[in-house]
Write an enzyme that holds these catalytic residues in place. Structure first.
Site, PDB file in Angstrom:
ATOM      1  CD  GLU A 185      43.086  88.151  53.310  1.00 25.41           C
ATOM      2  OE1 GLU A 185      42.903  86.920  53.339  1.00 25.41           O
ATOM      3  OE2 GLU A 185      43.636  88.774  54.242  1.00 25.41           O
ATOM      4  CB  SER A 206      39.812 110.397  56.070  1.00 29.28           C
ATOM      5  OG  SER A 206      38.873 109.687  56.829  1.00 29.28           O
ATOM      6  CG  ASP A 244      46.801  92.923  54.700  1.00 33.87           C
ATOM      7  OD1 ASP A 244      45.718  92.620  55.241  1.00 33.87           O
ATOM      8  OD2 ASP A 244      47.411  92.169  53.920  1.00 33.87           O
ATOM      9  CG  ASP A 282      46.444  87.832  56.849  1.00 31.85           C
ATOM     10  OD1 ASP A 282      46.168  88.662  55.956  1.00 31.85           O
ATOM     11  OD2 ASP A 282      47.620  87.511  57.133  1.00 31.85           O
TER      12      ASP A 282
END
Length: 821
Positions: free
Chosen positions: A195, A263, A335, A338
């Site tokens: 972000e 990974s 996600d 924030d």
């Protein structure tokens, strides 16, 4: 004169003797903390006798009469081998490193205090069910039994480091283990970085160029975003923020952008297995340290034996197998973070704006004790969205308008975190469906859970998925106004909404941190996936044969072919191969021709013994820098690793991306061929200065050394030669044998992030399964097990992963028998 000489000789001899005596004394006291694996001892906290059988790789096989005692044994074994590591991780989560290390770790402590991970872990103890709480208490009792033994028997304080950083060791508690899991969640997080960098880039570039340099993973269904500045009309935002080139302390748990979790995992059903049983391979990727983050262990539970990789401080097998089920993990890149921009009340800076007007921050004072300095008092603040972060943390101040602060919403900031309880239930599961059901309580870190029982394979994303509103201004991709209702989280999506793949028709599934699926926002999972390259090579290897074996899965884990090199080299060198006449020896043109000739015959294999990987890596790195430097200026430093999709967009001129080849500051219009040629010359100059001009004798492994550094002593002169582990390695940023490079500094290609654990589980013959870690089981620098597995790991070899108790006892290098006091 002879008298003076004799006295000088005597003084010199005395000094040598004193130094030798000091060294001998230091080694003696340090060796006192070496654990004796072959002994009997009485300890408090056990209900019945317990055995810890150490096999030839120093893997503890723990046998007890009940599960609580077995977890006691795991705590005891962890404390035997990794006490310093455990205590350092606890102090990191608590924000108490500066009590030992002084001002150099103050930034880490202040950041962790603001997140309050340890406080949230303490509160989360209350929501664990009775079985889990008993397990945590038993594990703590095992750690504390070892601590009591160290004190009673004067066992060198438990680890050599405690002589250098003298401190009393507090007893281990259940909250400490939950805090370690939250710390791992922080280490595996990366959406906040994305972000911030997207906001900074969008302040200096138009949206179509942002899409070039920060490309979306291939696929459709994405929604165009507003410019970052449009979210804050009328506010004073920096249009060209400077790069902050600050050294990071090795103990900082939040990894730099591009070095978070990664990974590989893949599985085959019986229909695609040569032996008729399921197969599963897993290699989680983390930053390299000495000792490794991972620790191998086997637990004999009432539900059967389990064996695999643990993290000291956490009493659970995180990746491994039982007789019935194998499980592995990769980072989903969900996600789950924030950043919110919070507007301060201009009349009262102790208040911030919410959808219902101004409200006061929730605050608390916190005092950080600092060795050899005055204590620092912090005022911790929280909004309804999350904790307030300081502007000097991770460039947040560079995207924050005046009169505002930033806060962080993150799934791991839960005081009712049942992730550990869920992980234990997964470890105890008997089937794929049992494990999927057990994953419902997992909150953070979000992971792809790959599963294989004796019949079926599956992959399920576990971890809380924030519920965002469709009208969210930035779709969670940019820092957003926290006072706007449409930007705030509305709880979490249902567990059933997490991606799930069970018994695929093709009989093969896997993940390399690639894009799992394409769903519209807000059910999208994430816009920023972790891989667009390795998955292409994995797909080719999996589909190149009808059936697979344990060996073919190992071969895939060890594959060093860069599909990225195979794709990009023909693009960037299209007009350079075999063009022009032979240049005179010793000229830059001749050196360029020699490099191109080598690359023309290269198959993309990032082998440590070859020169071509180094030439390619240096060229592509110099190329990206030339493409972005004039547009981004100091921000170009933030792009420490090559983004293959960006290079491909430029050289295919996708959506006009070829414009990046033109140098803004020059009068002429440069072509992409000219930039490629100039970048190759840049690379060859750098190689000559660093490694010499004999291209044919270069070795990729000389530049791509794996650097397993001690997090505290790794930079200390002299000592660093004893505590740090170096290994010449193959692989690279975009190979299945992933060796993520540092990307910065004088040695940008050192291997700093990769598969610290590898395991391959074969349910046609479960005891033929294998695993390995990157260093050794012991964290004690004088132990022969400090790095004994490292050479196997480097060569692509493994150790047996058997649940046969007779096999463990037959090759035992020591058996510790603990009895109740």
């Amino acid at each position: 004169m002879p008298i003076l000489f004799r006295w000088l000789f005597r003084i010199a001899t005395g000094l040598v003797f004193l130094v030798a005596l000091a060294v001998v004394g230091a080694v003696y006291f340090a060796s006192r903390s070496l654990p004796d694996y072959d002994r009997d001892a009485e300890v408090s906290g056990l209900a019945a006798p317990l055995e810890i059988v150490r096999d030839t790789a120093n893997v503890p096989h723990i046998f007890g009469e009940n599960d609580r005692d077995v977890f006691f044994g795991l705590g005891y074994a962890h404390a035997q081998d990794r006490l310093w590591q455990m205590m350092t991780m606890r102090r990191t989560a608590q924000g108490r490193l500066s009590e030992l290390f002084g001002p150099e770790t103050l930034e880490i402590d202040t950041f962790l205090r603001r997140l309050d991970l340890y406080g949230l872990a303490v509160q989360s103890v209350a929501v664990q069910d009775e079985k889990t709480l008993n397990l945590l208490k038993s594990y703590s009792d095992g750690v504390n039994a070892r601590l009591a033994q160290i004190n009673e028997e004067a066992l060198g304080r438990g680890a050599p480091e405690f002589f250098l950083f003298s401190t009393e060791i507090a007893p281990w508690t259940p909250a400490d283990s939950l805090a370690v899991l939250k710390l791992m969640a922080l280490q595996l997080s990366g959406q906040m970085h994305q972000e911030v960098i997207r906001a900074r880039i969008s302040l200096v570039l138009p949206e179509e160029r942002v899409r070039d340099v920060l490309p979306d993973a291939p696929g459709t269904g994405l929604t165009e975003l507003p410019e970052y500045a449009a979210l804050f009309p009328g506010e004073d935002l920096p249009r060209f923020a400077q790069h902050t080139n600050e050294a990071r302390h090795p103990l900082m748990p939040l990894a730099p952008r591009g070095l978070g979790g990664a990974s590989n995992v893949w599985a085959a059903s019986p229909s695609r297995s040569a032996a008729g049983g399921t197969l599963l391979a897993n290699d989680p990727h983390l930053g390299f340290t000495a000792p490794s983050t991972w620790y191998l262990a086997r637990l004999e539970l009432a539900t059967g034996g389990v064996i695999g990789g643990t993290i000291p401080g956490l009493p659970v097998i995180l990746t491994g197998r039982s007789a019935d089920l194998g499980w592995g993990l990769t980072t989903t890149y969900l996600d789950d973070q924030d950043i919110f921009i919070e507007k301060l009340n201009p009349d009262n800076p102790d208040e911030y704006l919410t959808p219902k007007g101004y409200r006061p921050f929730r605050t608390r004072a916190s005092i950080v004790q600092v060795k050899d300095a005055e204590p620092v008092t912090l005022t911790l603040r929280w909004t309804e969205n999350g904790p307030v972060l300081p502007p000097d943390a991770f460039d947040l101040g560079k995207i924050t308008p005046k009169g505002h602060v930033t806060s962080l919403a993150w799934t791991a900031l839960s005081n009712r975190d049942t992730s550990f309880m869920s992980a234990v239930a997964i470890m105890r599961a008997k089937s794929v469906q049992d494990a999927i059901d057990a994953g419902e309580g997992f909150i953070a870190p979000a992971q792809n859970l790959a599963l294989a029982d004796t019949r079926d394979i599956a992959l399920k994303a576990i971890g809380a998925m924030p519920r965002r509103r469709a009208e969210h201004q930035s779709k969670g991709r940019l820092p957003s106004p926290g006072w706007r209702e449409e930007n705030r989280w509305d709880g979490f999506l249902e567990y059933a909404d997490n991606p799930e793949f069970i018994a695929p028709p093709g009989g093969i599934l896997g993940n390399t941190n690639n894009k799992l699926l394409d769903r519209p926002f807000p059910e999208h999972v994430t816009f920023d996936w972790g891989d667009s390259q390795r998955v292409q090579r994995w797909e080719r290897l999996m589909q190149s044969r009808e059936v697979h074996t344990r060996e073919s899965f190992i071969e895939a884990q060890q594959d060093t072919v860069s599909i990225t090199a195979r794709t990009l080299l023909p693009l960037i060198g299209a007009d350079l191969w075999f063009t022009g006449e032979a240049a005179p020896e010793g000229t830059p043109q001749r050196q360029r021709q020699r490099a191109l000739s080598l690359l023309a015959e290269w198959n993309g294999e990032m082998n440590e013994h070859l020169p071509e990987p180094l030439i390619y890596a240096a060229w592509i790195r110099a190329l990206q820098d030339r493409l972005i430097r004039d547009e981004l200026g100091p921000l170009a430093h933030e792009f420490t690793h090559v983004e293959p999709l960006f290079i491909e967009r430029v050289y295919r001129n996708v959506d006009g991306a070829g414009i990046w080849c033109d140098v803004l500051q020059s009068a002429e219009k440069e072509s992409c061929t000219e930039i490629a040629r100039a970048a190759l010359d840049d690379a060859l100059v750098w190689i000559a200065e660093r490694y010499g001009t004999a291209l044919e004798s270069l070795r990729w492994g000389d530049a791509h050394e794996a650097t397993h550094d001690h997090q505290v002593l790794g930079g200390v002169p002299i000592l660093r030669h004893f505590v740090n582990i170096r290994q010449s390695t193959s692989g690279g940023d975009n190979t299945l044998l992933r060796g993520r490079t540092r990307g910065t500094g004088p040695d940008p290609f050192t291997n700093v992030h990769g598969a610290g654990y590898r395991g391959v589980y074969d349910f046609a013959d479960p005891d033929s399964s294998v695993f390995v870690i990157a260093t050794g089981q012991s964290g004690h620098l004088l132990s022969r097990h400090y790095d004994d597995l490292g050479e196997l790991w480097r060569r692509g070899e493994y150790v047996p992963m058997s649940l046969d108790p007779d096999l463990a006892r037959a090759g035992a290098t020591g058996i510790t028998r603990l009895t109740p006091r």
